[in-house]
Design a protein around this motif. Structure first.
Motif, PDB file in Angstrom:
ATOM      1  N   UNK A   1      -4.092  -4.962  -1.348  1.00  0.00           N
ATOM      2  CA  UNK A   1      -3.979  -5.555  -0.011  1.00  0.00           C
ATOM      3  C   UNK A   1      -3.962  -7.086  -0.077  1.00  0.00           C
ATOM      4  N   UNK A   2      -4.568  -7.630  -1.144  1.00  0.00           N
ATOM      5  CA  UNK A   2      -4.634  -9.086  -1.277  1.00  0.00           C
ATOM      6  C   UNK A   2      -3.419  -9.646  -2.014  1.00  0.00           C
ATOM      7  N   UNK A   3      -2.476  -8.786  -2.394  1.00  0.00           N
ATOM      8  CA  UNK A   3      -1.302  -9.265  -3.123  1.00  0.00           C
ATOM      9  C   UNK A   3      -0.401 -10.064  -2.172  1.00  0.00           C
ATOM     10  N   UNK A   4       0.209 -11.149  -2.695  1.00  0.00           N
ATOM     11  CA  UNK A   4       1.112 -11.938  -1.830  1.00  0.00           C
ATOM     12  C   UNK A   4       2.246 -11.129  -1.214  1.00  0.00           C
ATOM     13  N   UNK A   5       2.634 -10.021  -1.842  1.00  0.00           N
ATOM     14  CA  UNK A   5       3.668  -9.177  -1.218  1.00  0.00           C
ATOM     15  C   UNK A   5       3.218  -8.769   0.177  1.00  0.00           C
TER      16      UNK A   5
ATOM     17  N   UNK B   1       8.663  -7.299  -3.871  1.00  0.00           N
ATOM     18  CA  UNK B   1       8.636  -6.657  -2.558  1.00  0.00           C
ATOM     19  C   UNK B   1       8.309  -7.658  -1.453  1.00  0.00           C
ATOM     20  N   UNK B   2       8.811  -7.362  -0.269  1.00  0.00           N
ATOM     21  CA  UNK B   2       8.564  -8.261   0.867  1.00  0.00           C
ATOM     22  C   UNK B   2       8.637  -7.517   2.183  1.00  0.00           C
TER      23      UNK B   2
ATOM     24  N   UNK C   1      12.847   7.438  -7.623  1.00  0.00           N
ATOM     25  CA  UNK C   1      12.643   7.012  -9.013  1.00  0.00           C
ATOM     26  C   UNK C   1      11.144   7.153  -9.285  1.00  0.00           C
ATOM     27  N   UNK C   2      10.779   7.180 -10.544  1.00  0.00           N
ATOM     28  CA  UNK C   2       9.358   7.333 -10.894  1.00  0.00           C
ATOM     29  C   UNK C   2       9.024   6.455 -12.091  1.00  0.00           C
ATOM     30  N   UNK C   3       7.955   5.718 -11.969  1.00  0.00           N
ATOM     31  CA  UNK C   3       7.469   4.897 -13.080  1.00  0.00           C
ATOM     32  C   UNK C   3       6.193   5.528 -13.612  1.00  0.00           C
ATOM     33  N   UNK C   4       6.224   5.990 -14.847  1.00  0.00           N
ATOM     34  CA  UNK C   4       5.002   6.484 -15.488  1.00  0.00           C
ATOM     35  C   UNK C   4       4.340   5.296 -16.170  1.00  0.00           C
ATOM     36  N   UNK C   5       3.147   4.942 -15.696  1.00  0.00           N
ATOM     37  CA  UNK C   5       2.463   3.783 -16.275  1.00  0.00           C
ATOM     38  C   UNK C   5       2.311   2.674 -15.257  1.00  0.00           C
ATOM     39  N   UNK C   6       1.916   1.516 -15.733  1.00  0.00           N
ATOM     40  CA  UNK C   6       1.658   0.392 -14.834  1.00  0.00           C
ATOM     41  C   UNK C   6       2.937  -0.158 -14.229  1.00  0.00           C
ATOM     42  N   UNK C   7       2.768  -0.957 -13.167  1.00  0.00           N
ATOM     43  CA  UNK C   7       3.940  -1.542 -12.514  1.00  0.00           C
ATOM     44  C   UNK C   7       3.797  -3.067 -12.454  1.00  0.00           C
ATOM     45  N   UNK C   8       3.559  -3.726 -13.607  1.00  0.00           N
ATOM     46  CA  UNK C   8       3.349  -5.180 -13.571  1.00  0.00           C
ATOM     47  C   UNK C   8       4.587  -5.886 -13.021  1.00  0.00           C
ATOM     48  N   UNK C   9       4.351  -6.788 -12.098  1.00  0.00           N
ATOM     49  CA  UNK C   9       5.453  -7.597 -11.551  1.00  0.00           C
ATOM     50  C   UNK C   9       6.230  -6.921 -10.441  1.00  0.00           C
ATOM     51  N   UNK C  10       6.005  -5.642 -10.240  1.00  0.00           N
ATOM     52  CA  UNK C  10       6.839  -4.949  -9.242  1.00  0.00           C
ATOM     53  C   UNK C  10       6.556  -5.445  -7.822  1.00  0.00           C
ATOM     54  N   UNK C  11       5.285  -5.695  -7.534  1.00  0.00           N
ATOM     55  CA  UNK C  11       4.970  -6.153  -6.179  1.00  0.00           C
ATOM     56  C   UNK C  11       5.564  -7.534  -5.895  1.00  0.00           C
ATOM     57  N   UNK C  12       5.810  -8.301  -6.974  1.00  0.00           N
ATOM     58  CA  UNK C  12       6.429  -9.624  -6.778  1.00  0.00           C
ATOM     59  C   UNK C  12       7.828  -9.504  -6.184  1.00  0.00           C
TER      60      UNK C  12
ATOM     61  N   UNK D   1       0.130 -10.253   1.801  1.00  0.00           N
ATOM     62  CA  UNK D   1      -0.470 -11.353   2.578  1.00  0.00           C
ATOM     63  C   UNK D   1       0.547 -12.421   2.961  1.00  0.00           C
ATOM     64  N   UNK D   2       1.527 -12.676   2.074  1.00  0.00           N
ATOM     65  CA  UNK D   2       2.473 -13.759   2.390  1.00  0.00           C
ATOM     66  C   UNK D   2       3.815 -13.245   2.899  1.00  0.00           C
ATOM     67  N   UNK D   3       4.280 -12.140   2.255  1.00  0.00           N
ATOM     68  CA  UNK D   3       5.642 -11.708   2.606  1.00  0.00           C
ATOM     69  C   UNK D   3       5.638 -10.519   3.580  1.00  0.00           C
ATOM     70  N   UNK D   4       4.451 -10.076   3.944  1.00  0.00           N
ATOM     71  CA  UNK D   4       4.299  -9.048   4.996  1.00  0.00           C
ATOM     72  C   UNK D   4       4.961  -7.716   4.684  1.00  0.00           C
ATOM     73  N   UNK D   5       4.936  -7.305   3.419  1.00  0.00           N
ATOM     74  CA  UNK D   5       5.332  -5.923   3.132  1.00  0.00           C
ATOM     75  C   UNK D   5       4.380  -5.026   3.911  1.00  0.00           C
TER      76      UNK D   5
END
Ligand code: NAP
Length: 521
Positions: free
Chosen positions: A238-242, A219-220, A206-217, A244-248
């Motif tokens: 790298x500092x996103x909780x996906x 992921x885990x 799949x492909x998202x043209x543009x920003x991906x707000x909320x997408x990293x939320x 740092x916290x969920x170890x994606x």
């Protein structure tokens, strides 16, 4: 005019005005990029449900066959990608680096998988390792597909290669991919997806043209994020909780102050002298220097710096800047005016450490286009005699820019190389084996890849700036600390390694496909 995204098997346009993307050569509007209002959560769910299941039904060789079919589909229609790439400022040669390079990488991966991976959905790494004296208890390592997805976030400079070199190992590992191309060249990546989508299992891409707000939320720990771009964006992701916290799993390929070294033996008249000057000019001008592996720091023996400068200047004088495809043009445009502003600002900072010996950041003669409407820039060679200044070791001008610097001996050279704080690629041009050994062993820890160039290997050499799918791409420290490619290493990096313990026979019945019923397979 809004560039559609490819989500849940259909092309859908985002809402709103979007971000305008201009033609790098004419300044005309090419498209608008917006992901506003698109249901990215549904895209992630579709990848997890449909893509993961479809890929999970295929063995490694079957996935390899799908990858090969996708690469061959692109091969048939690569002229369309060349034409689009010209709008991003790329000459035919530049476009080949991206398009043919990407196709070649996918084909190499398909071949490596066909020859090197089992007709199975898992990899058994070792024979049973005895863990008891009686032979009734043992251990083995297996690699299996995570229950996740691969999100790839790409830099603007390689919309096709960057996508395919990440897609290939993810697909082979059985992970569905969501591509987030960089906005300035998203239209090229989107076209490539249009060409390959039908060759791949449903949900595999799949492909998202543009920003991906909320997408990293979303992921885990079962997901993989492959990022290429600037060190600043890498640090943010790298500092996103996906992560740092969920170890994606997070792999970063960031910017890099790559070096090339001329050996003291390579005086004018020796083949290595010319090889060095040629390679430097190639790296400055291919893709107008917008290559993460381009030579930014050129280290030369102090007594040769005037001669090297003259030789490089003579070659730069033959560079013709202009519209891709126009008569005689050998270097195209930067991707856009904002990028040109960035490069000019970086050159101003670099100039504090030395002087510009070739080119004018504010003036360039342009063939076949308007110098101001298009994002044209002269190649710029700088010289910094005071090697202790921080700028050449810290400032990346992501354009046709390189800095010549003198060194006195191998010990000083090793220290100077290390001041780049980690690079993707380096090269040593010399026929002096002792010198080469010293430099390579001194610099290896700072590099993901090191190339030695001399008269004997030059004809077959793949060049300083070209990552090879068989070899690792990525570097320590500033370069992002990640690693891509490297043959099947990249496939393994997308899989989960699990140590299994038990009786040797039960372990065998778990991992051996021949011992399983059709349903279990
Ligand atoms: P960039 O500005 O860091 O952008 C890279 C990607 O990250 C783009 O797709 C961008 O999307 C996206 N992005 C930015 N902020 C984000 C966020 N908060 N969440 C999710 N995605 C985000 O880099 P660039 O200007 O495209 O590329 C040039 C840089 O890449 C140079 O520094 C170069 O050295 C480096 N590079 C490295 C390699 C390598 O292999 N190591 C290869 C090529 C380039 P938008 O475009 O939509 O903002």
């Amino acid at each position: 005019m809004t560039l559609p995204s490819y989500l849940e098997g259909a092309w859908r346009a985002g809402a709103g005005a979007g971000t305008p993307v201009a033609d790098a050569v004419t300044g005309e509007l090419v498209t608008r990029v917006s992901s506003e209002g698109l249901d990215l959560a549904a895209a992630v769910a579709y990848a997890r449900r449909t893509g993961l299941a479809a890929l999970g039904e295929l063995t490694f060789p079957q996935r390899a066959a799908a990858l090969k079919a996708a690469a061959l589909a692109l091969q048939e229609r690569k002229q369309e990608l060349y034409d689009l790439s010209a709008r991003a400022g790329a000459t035919r040669k530049d476009a080949a680096v991206d398009v043919d390079g990407g196709i070649g990488t996918a084909l190499v991966y398909a071949s490596l998988a066909r020859k090197g991976l089992p007709d199975h959905t898992l990899i058994v790494e070792d024979d049973p390792i005895p863990l008891g004296k009686g032979g009734t208890f043992a251990g083995r390592h297996v690699l299996t597909t995570p229950r996740g997805i691969s999100l790839q976030i790409n830099a603007y400079n390689f919309p096709v290669w960057g996508m395919l070199e990440k897609l290939a190992p993810a697909l082979l590992a059985g992970l569905p991919t969501i591509v987030k191309p960089a906005t300035p060249t998203a239209y090229i990546a989107a076209h490539a997806v249009r060409v390959i989508a039908d060759a791949l299992p449903p949900g595999a891409i799949q492909l998202v043209a543009g920003g991906v707000p909320g997408l990293l939320d979303l992921l885990g720990g079962q997901d993989h994020i492959g990022f290429t771009g600037s060190a600043a964006t890498a640090a943010r992701l790298r500092a996103d909780p996906a992560v740092t916290r969920r170890s994606a799993r997070f792999n970063a390929e960031a910017d890099s102050l790559n070096c090339s070294v001329l050996g003291p033996d390579a005086v004018p008249g020796e083949p290595e002298f010319d090889l060095f000057a040629d390679a430097l000019v190639t790296e400055m001008t291919v893709k107008a220097g917008q290559k993460c592996t381009a030579i930014r720091r050129a280290f030369v023996p102090a007594h040769l710096i005037d001669a090297v400068s003259e030789a490089v200047e003579a070659r730069l004088a033959r560079v013709v800047v202009g519209a891709p495809g126009a008569e005689g043009v050998t270097m195209g445009a930067l991707v856009g005016l904002a990028q040109r502003d960035d490069v000019r600002a970086a050159v101003t900072r670099l100039s504090a450490a030395g002087s510009i010996v070739w080119g004018d950041p504010d003036k360039v003669e342009v063939t076949g286009a308007d110098a101001e409407r298009g994002a044209f820039l002269s190649p710029l060679l700088l010289r910094a005699d005071d090697v202790d200044r921080p700028e050449p070791h810290e400032v990346e001008a992501f354009g046709p820019v390189s800095t010549l610097m003198p060194y006195r001996d191998p010990a000083e050279l090793t220290e100077l190389i290390a001041r780049g704080e980690g690079s993707l690629a380096g090269s040593v041009v010399s026929a002096d084996r002792d010198f080469v050994r010293r430099v390579v062993l001194g610099a290896a820890a700072c590099h993901g890849r090191l190339l030695v160039l001399d008269r004997d290997s030059a004809a077959e050499s793949t060049g300083h700036g070209t990552p090879m799918p068989q070899l690792v791409h990525g570097g320590p420290g500033r370069a992002g600390g990640g690693q891509e490619e490297g043959g099947l290493r990249a496939v393994h990096a997308h899989l989960q390694r699990t140590a299994l313990q038990g009786g040797p026979e039960i372990l065998d019945s778990i991992v051996n496909r021949d011992m399983q019923s059709g349903e279990q397979r």
